[in-house]
Scaffold this active site. Structure first.
Site, PDB file in Angstrom:
ATOM      1  N   THR A  11       6.608   3.765   9.544  1.00 23.16           N
ATOM      2  CA  THR A  11       5.703   5.100  10.093  1.00 23.16           C
ATOM      3  C   THR A  11       4.398   4.443  10.342  1.00 23.16           C
ATOM      4  OG1 THR A  11       6.664   6.273   8.548  1.00 23.16           O
ATOM      5  CG2 THR A  11       4.936   7.222   9.741  1.00 23.16           C
ATOM      6  N   GLY A  51       1.653   3.380  -1.384  1.00 22.32           N
ATOM      7  CA  GLY A  51       1.069   3.395  -2.646  1.00 22.32           C
ATOM      8  C   GLY A  51       0.695   1.945  -2.965  1.00 22.32           C
ATOM      9  N   LYS A  53      -1.907   8.559 -10.418  1.00 23.93           N
ATOM     10  CA  LYS A  53      -2.769   7.680 -10.319  1.00 23.93           C
ATOM     11  C   LYS A  53      -4.179   7.854  -9.438  1.00 23.93           C
ATOM     12  CE  LYS A  53       0.539   3.589 -10.719  1.00 23.93           C
ATOM     13  NZ  LYS A  53       0.902   2.301 -10.382  1.00 23.93           N
TER      14      LYS A  53
END
Ligand code: ATR
Length: 289
Positions: free
Chosen positions: A158, A135, A72
């Site tokens: 994270t 994403g 992508k």
């Protein structure tokens, strides 16, 4: 069996691997329904062969393609032009032949917007929580900025990834729209009625017990939960939202509308409400939902 003849054009999905996709079901159904001589096929492209694949597609006269993981981002420099929001997100999932090359679009973002709008979920002026910073979260974060959410708290396991994504969006739109936060700091979320968008992979079948935040204290502040996962149809996140009195939606409509939007970019048609509903049922049946 679909009738294929000498005029049939090829559409397809570029990715690696592409075995688990529902896109052929969506597009072959629509092509048949609208009497268009199109066939949609999986197009697995091995690492390092993306550029060759696009040259081949152009040479064969493919009018369009979808693009999925891991291409992508990589497909962007290979596009002749790229839609403005897709370029900002840095993610293209749909290619449309413009006569000279492929133009890149992102129907994940337009499809999510269409799905939320249909479900009656407003973004403008809302306080939003996004769970995850991968994403999908990036697409969600840009949609929230583009559609003028009031403020966004972006939470991720994270923290550093949440901080980076927040910085990107804040730079591209206006400063201080997004505040990064760690899950364990959710008690710092100011009181309010939030729209929460679940964009991690936690809770996806078969590990359906997964959820980013368990604490009922968090869900007390959530009036609406929007889930990106569609299998199972009701995730643990959705259950926790509902138990706290909020409303919750799953991600199947986003999947539906990313397909509808792509089909409408490739073809001069507007898919009717009746056909959208029929397709939605077929998708549920195919997935066993
Ligand atoms: P996608 O393209 O689906 O967004 P991704 O980019 O790999 O996939 O992002 C996955 C998201 O799910 C991330 O936010 C990830 O958190 P980290 O950035 O901390 O890795 C989140 N995620 C996946 N597994 C997780 C787990 N076991 N606990 C918490 N978060 C998890």
């Amino acid at each position: 069996m679909k009738s294929i003849n000498g005029h049939t054009k090829t559409l397809g999905l570029i990715g690696y691997p592409v075995g688990h996709t529902l896109s052929p079901v969506i597009h072959n159904y629509l092509a048949e329904k609208y009497g268009q001589e199109l066939v949609y096929v999986p197009l697995p492209v091995e690492p390092g062969k993306l550029e060759d694949a696009l040259k081949g597609a152009a040479a064969f006269g493919f009018p369009g393609m979808n693009v999925t993981v891991p291409y992508k981002n990589d497909v962007i420099p290979l596009c002749m032009e790229v839609d403005e929001l897709a370029a900002k997100i840095g993610s293209v999932n749909t290619l449309v032949w413009n006569g000279m090359g492929y133009k890149g679009y992102n129907t994940d973002v337009t499809g999510l917007y269409r799905a939320m709008t249909e479900d009656g979920v407003a973004i403008e002026g809302e306080n939003v929580v996004i769970l995850g910073a991968g994403g999908v979260s990036r697409t969600v974060a840009y949609l929230m900025a583009d559609k003028k959410a009031k403020h966004v708290y972006l939470m991720n396991r994270t923290f550093e990834k949440a901080a980076q994504l927040a910085e990107h969006v804040n730079k591209d739109f206006r400063q201080e729209l997004i505040t990064p936060l760690a899950y364990e700091d959710h008690k710092m979320l100011p009181e309010g009625d939030y729209l929460a968008i679940q964009a991690t992979s936690l809770g996806m079948s078969p590990r359906t017990e997964g959820v980013a935040i368990e604490d009922a204290e968090f869900y007390r502040k959530i009036k609406c939960g929007y889930e990106i996962i569609f299998n199972p149809a009701k995730t643990r996140f959705m259950k926790l939202v509902e138990e706290a009195g909020g409303v919750a939606y799953n991600g199947l409509k986003m999947l539906l509308y990313q397909g509808i939007d792509a089909y409408e970019l490739w073809n001069p048609v507007k898919i009717s409400r009746e056909d959208i509903e029929a397709l939605y049922e077929i998708m549920k049946e195919t997935l066993g939902l």
